[in-house]
Structures are given as structure tokens and as C-alpha cells.
Write a protein that holds these residues in place. Sequence first.
Motif, PDB file in Angstrom:
ATOM      1  N   UNK A  92      15.170  14.263  -0.536  1.00  0.00           N
ATOM      2  CA  UNK A  92      14.620  13.003  -1.042  1.00  0.00           C
ATOM      3  C   UNK A  92      14.755  13.040  -2.563  1.00  0.00           C
ATOM      4  N   UNK A  93      14.954  11.892  -3.163  1.00  0.00           N
ATOM      5  CA  UNK A  93      15.054  11.897  -4.623  1.00  0.00           C
ATOM      6  C   UNK A  93      14.762  10.525  -5.200  1.00  0.00           C
ATOM      7  N   UNK A 116      21.256   4.548   3.864  1.00  0.00           N
ATOM      8  CA  UNK A 116      20.583   3.411   3.231  1.00  0.00           C
ATOM      9  C   UNK A 116      19.194   3.177   3.807  1.00  0.00           C
ATOM     10  N   UNK A 117      18.436   2.291   3.164  1.00  0.00           N
ATOM     11  CA  UNK A 117      17.068   2.027   3.602  1.00  0.00           C
ATOM     12  C   UNK A 117      16.974   0.983   4.708  1.00  0.00           C
ATOM     13  N   UNK A 118      18.016   0.154   4.885  1.00  0.00           N
ATOM     14  CA  UNK A 118      17.845  -0.974   5.799  1.00  0.00           C
ATOM     15  C   UNK A 118      17.920  -0.570   7.274  1.00  0.00           C
ATOM     16  N   UNK A 119      18.675   0.496   7.580  1.00  0.00           N
ATOM     17  CA  UNK A 119      18.717   1.033   8.946  1.00  0.00           C
ATOM     18  C   UNK A 119      18.609   2.558   8.857  1.00  0.00           C
ATOM     19  N   UNK A 129       0.837  -1.203   0.000  1.00  0.00           N
ATOM     20  CA  UNK A 129       0.000   0.000   0.000  1.00  0.00           C
ATOM     21  C   UNK A 129       0.870   1.250   0.000  1.00  0.00           C
ATOM     22  N   UNK A 130       0.304   2.357  -0.484  1.00  0.00           N
ATOM     23  CA  UNK A 130       1.014   3.631  -0.471  1.00  0.00           C
ATOM     24  C   UNK A 130       0.787   4.319   0.874  1.00  0.00           C
ATOM     25  N   UNK A 131       1.865   4.599   1.574  1.00  0.00           N
ATOM     26  CA  UNK A 131       1.772   5.273   2.870  1.00  0.00           C
ATOM     27  C   UNK A 131       1.484   6.752   2.662  1.00  0.00           C
ATOM     28  N   UNK A 132       2.267   7.368   1.785  1.00  0.00           N
ATOM     29  CA  UNK A 132       2.129   8.786   1.448  1.00  0.00           C
ATOM     30  C   UNK A 132       3.045   9.063   0.274  1.00  0.00           C
ATOM     31  N   UNK A 133       3.192  10.321  -0.068  1.00  0.00           N
ATOM     32  CA  UNK A 133       4.166  10.744  -1.072  1.00  0.00           C
ATOM     33  C   UNK A 133       5.072  11.810  -0.451  1.00  0.00           C
ATOM     34  N   UNK A 134       6.342  11.838  -0.886  1.00  0.00           N
ATOM     35  CA  UNK A 134       7.260  12.879  -0.443  1.00  0.00           C
ATOM     36  C   UNK A 134       7.776  13.639  -1.658  1.00  0.00           C
ATOM     37  N   UNK A 135       8.278  14.841  -1.403  1.00  0.00           N
ATOM     38  CA  UNK A 135       8.813  15.669  -2.482  1.00  0.00           C
ATOM     39  C   UNK A 135       9.994  14.974  -3.151  1.00  0.00           C
ATOM     40  N   UNK A 174      13.392   4.412  -0.419  1.00  0.00           N
ATOM     41  CA  UNK A 174      12.404   3.533   0.201  1.00  0.00           C
ATOM     42  C   UNK A 174      11.998   3.980   1.597  1.00  0.00           C
ATOM     43  N   UNK A 175      12.857   4.738   2.284  1.00  0.00           N
ATOM     44  CA  UNK A 175      12.582   5.079   3.694  1.00  0.00           C
ATOM     45  C   UNK A 175      12.804   6.558   3.994  1.00  0.00           C
ATOM     46  N   UNK A 176      12.150   7.458   3.270  1.00  0.00           N
ATOM     47  CA  UNK A 176      12.380   8.887   3.498  1.00  0.00           C
ATOM     48  C   UNK A 176      11.705   9.424   4.756  1.00  0.00           C
ATOM     49  N   UNK A 177      10.674   8.750   5.248  1.00  0.00           N
ATOM     50  CA  UNK A 177       9.896   9.300   6.351  1.00  0.00           C
ATOM     51  C   UNK A 177      10.659   9.266   7.669  1.00  0.00           C
ATOM     52  N   UNK A 178      11.455   8.224   7.880  1.00  0.00           N
ATOM     53  CA  UNK A 178      12.267   8.160   9.097  1.00  0.00           C
ATOM     54  C   UNK A 178      13.256   9.312   9.123  1.00  0.00           C
ATOM     55  N   UNK A 179      13.906   9.570   7.982  1.00  0.00           N
ATOM     56  CA  UNK A 179      14.849  10.691   7.902  1.00  0.00           C
ATOM     57  C   UNK A 179      14.135  12.014   8.143  1.00  0.00           C
ATOM     58  N   UNK A 180      12.929  12.165   7.597  1.00  0.00           N
ATOM     59  CA  UNK A 180      12.179  13.410   7.774  1.00  0.00           C
ATOM     60  C   UNK A 180      11.812  13.625   9.237  1.00  0.00           C
TER      61      UNK A 180
END
Length: 537
Positions: free
Chosen positions: A256-257, A201-204, A83-89, A230-236
Motif C-alpha cells: 500500500x502506498x 485500480x480502485x474501481x474494481x 468517515x474513516x474506516x481504518x488506516x493501513x501501512x 482508495x481501496x487497499x482493504x479488498x486487496x489485503x
Amino acid sequence: MLEVLCTQGLPEGWRFWARAHYLSPFREGEAGFTAKKGREMTLEKDSKVADVRGHRVPTGLFIDGEWLRTGQEIPVINPSDKSEITKVADGSGGHALEALAAADRSAQQWRHWAPRARADLFHLAHGLLIERADAFADVMTMESGKPRAEALGEFNLSAGFFLWYAEQVAHLHGRYQEGSPGGYRVIETHQPVGPSFLVTPWNFPMLMSARKAGAALAAGCTVVIKSARETPLTAALFIDTLQEAGFPAGVVNLIHTSNSAEVSEQIMADSRLKKVSFTGSSAVGTVLLKQASNLIINSSMELGGDGPFIVLDDADVDLAVREAVICKFRNAGQACVAANRIILHESIAEEFTEKFLAATAALKVGDGFDPEVSVGPIITERQLNRVSGLVESFQSAGGTLLAGGNVIDGEGFFFEPTVFRFDSYDHDFCNDELFAPIAALYTVTTVDEALRFANDTHYGLSAYVFSKDLSRVVTVAERLDFGMVGVNRGIMSDPKAPFGGIKESGLGREAGHEGIYEFLEPKYIALTIDERSGMEG
């Protein structure tokens, strides 16, 4: 908030001193922090936030103290159900250069902050991180798929790293000594490298953000963080916490890119960039090092691993099995320090294999919010297909499938925990980073054979050895050609310890004292001394 932190509880006279020394470099109108008013903004302010299980997470890029939108977006997918959680810039190379410009403008002011002021800011940020522990755990579980208990463990370790850096800010030391021939003094100090590009990275996602940014900021560097797609929300969420703590505009920036290659190529070609710190594959690290060579950019690389896991004849087999299951299947095997080759002495191989298979069979695969789940999904469909291909390669190379080996039908990207046994090791898997929930068991007859096989790899990140004999494990550990060796344990990350590898596993170290000094350049000052001056009378 920062002013309250720096001045609370002080007499009025001392408050004036604190405001002057701690805060004045970032007052409105100071040089370096008015530049953004005069430049043309190609971005628009973004007030959009995502609601992730009741937690508010910004979705824009963070540049020069503002959340900004670009007109393009990247969907963030939950790998447990697609499922789509959200979208980021979605940022471009040009946006990365905007972020670098902000980091460059703020660099001189940030590097001259008093160490205690910087440390106090870190402590405030750490407190806010702790308050948001549940938010970080939920967000990581949603976007990476890892079990929530693992996500919370990652958060706690990350907060520990950030606290470690807070405690070290005011304890960065130099040297003072007499010059060899006399007549002058040797002064060695350290200065921040400068604006730094941190690729996570996305894994941690939380651990890498805190470990890299914590060290850089503690050293006095400004940063541009590039999140994993894959994991921009944690960074945000991490950056949002630093902003709330009061980190000044331009000191921390986030991109994010969907086009990492373009972003890296452009920012690495800009002379304002002074440092790159990357965690990811050896292949991508090689590209970044080539780009860095053009401007001789200071580089730290934490790259791939192969993780030989040696169990000797006198090992505690039950302990070795427990640690091997954690070391292999944590994060669904998607870790650079995972146990890829489990090397067993022939005298304990049968017992270990039987117990390891039983422990593997007991692992439950599924959605990370299920408290009984211990193995989450593979991060993307592309990675899931790669894991399936590995099974076929292992079988073609003569491996005997002992458990698993199949994609799990359902909504998410799930794969069975898988175990192979090899009767020989004349294949190239020791030079491949599996990044998959696949364990490969090998049998050896001597310690020397185990060492030769373990060291027969281009990688040199982490290795593991199990034995009850202290002298034996120390001897074996010293002969393993790896940057880190776990003795009778399968997890060894610690804020105090230098994390990193040798050979094609990377350059430099993260964490520990070494982690901060990766973002500092040594500076030698030769000071002439007239030893007769002031001695008269």
C-alpha cells in the motif's frame, strides 16, 4: 494446510511421493527461503487487523509471508459518508524493493512447482474465497462505495476468473515438430517471465487483483501487488486468503502506498523486475511504459476507454435502454468500459431518449448498503469536483442538459445520474475518458456515419452495437476499431475471453488463454536428431 491438501486420501507410499515432489521446494532450509533470516529487516511485524462490519482485515504490508508495519499510515475513507474506516501501512519505494527482493528469491522455486500442485493450491484458495464472499462484498462496498449487489457481483466474477486459472494451470501447451530441412526437431515451450509488478485500480479492486495475480501465479510468476490508495482493504483480504490457502512466502507480496509515483519509479528501475501489468489511465500507463523502456521490461497495459454505444434503426430499443443504463451507470460510471457516447439512429432516437431518461430517473443514489440503491458515490471529493467540471464543459460545448447535473447534498460524494444531448459532435469529448455518471446522446442518419463517429477517438477498448440483423451487427462489429465489441449486450467480461484494447487503450490482454501467456515467454529448443540411431538390429 498445503500438506494436507496434497496428501489427503493417499496411501502412505504415495504421500511420501507427494511430499517430496509437491512440498519439498519450500521446506524450511531450502535455498531461497532462508535469505530473509540473514537480512536486516527495516520493517516490524504487524498483528493489527481492522474490523470492517465484523470482518477481520489485515492492515499492514505483506512481504515475504509476513504482515509488516512501516510507522506511517494511510486513512481509508468511506465515500458514502466520508468517515474513516481504518488506516493501513504506508509503504515507500524502499518497501517495494523489499517486496521485489522477496519475489525474486522465491521465483525459481515457484516456477518449478509441478503444475498439478499449483492447480491444487489454486483450488484450495478458490474454496476459501467462496467462503468469504460476504466479507469481500462488505469490504468493497465500504471502501469503494459501490452498491453491495454490484460488489457481490464483482466478487463472483473475480472468483470465476480465479477458478478459470486454476483449471488452466495444468493445460499450458507447447509444440513439437520436425525442423524444415530435417535432422533436428523444433521444440517450443514456455517459461515464466519472472517477478511481476501488478498495479491495480480502485474501481474494481477485487476483479483486478484476481485477474492479474491469478494469471501471473498460474504461469509460475511471483508477484508484487500495489493496491489502489482508495481501496487497499479488498486487496489485503485477497492476499490474506491466499496466505491462508498456503501460498509460500515471497510468492505473493502486497504494497500500500500514498506515493505511487515513488514506488513505481524505484521498482521499475530494478533489474530483478521482469514484468509490469497495469490497469488505469492512459496518462499513467504512458509514464510506466517510458520507465519500462529503460530495462525493456515486459509490459501489459489496460488503459482508458471511450465506449461508443451504437443503437441502429432495427434495434430492440427496450433491450438497448436496459443495457445502456447498466453500461453507463454501473459503478457510478467509473469504469473504463462504460458507455460514454450513446450514438442513436435518427429513426429510434426519440423513443430511446424518452425511455432512457425514464430509466435514469428511476435510479436511486445513495449508500451501497441500502438494497434499493443502484448508484453509489464518486470515489473521492477530488473526483466529485472533476465530475462537476465535466458538466460545465458539456454545457459550454453546446450540450443540452436533459437530466441531473448536480452534486447531491449530504455526507458522501454523490452526484446525480446525468444525461446530455448533443446536436453535433465537433468537440473533443470522444478523446476523454469520462469516468462519471454522465451519458451523452448523439444522433446519426446512417450506419457509416455512426461508424465514423465511433472510430474517431484515440481510444480502442470497448464498443457496443445493437441491431436485430445478425449479418449487420457482425459487419459493424468488424469495422469498429476496438479490442472488444459487445453485440446486444452492455457487459462482456468473461474468464474465457481476452480483455483489452488497441490504440491508446493499451497493450496485451487479460483473461482467457491469452491472459496467462502474457506472463509466459516462448522458448525455442532446436534438438539435433540422428534419425539412424537406434534403428539397427
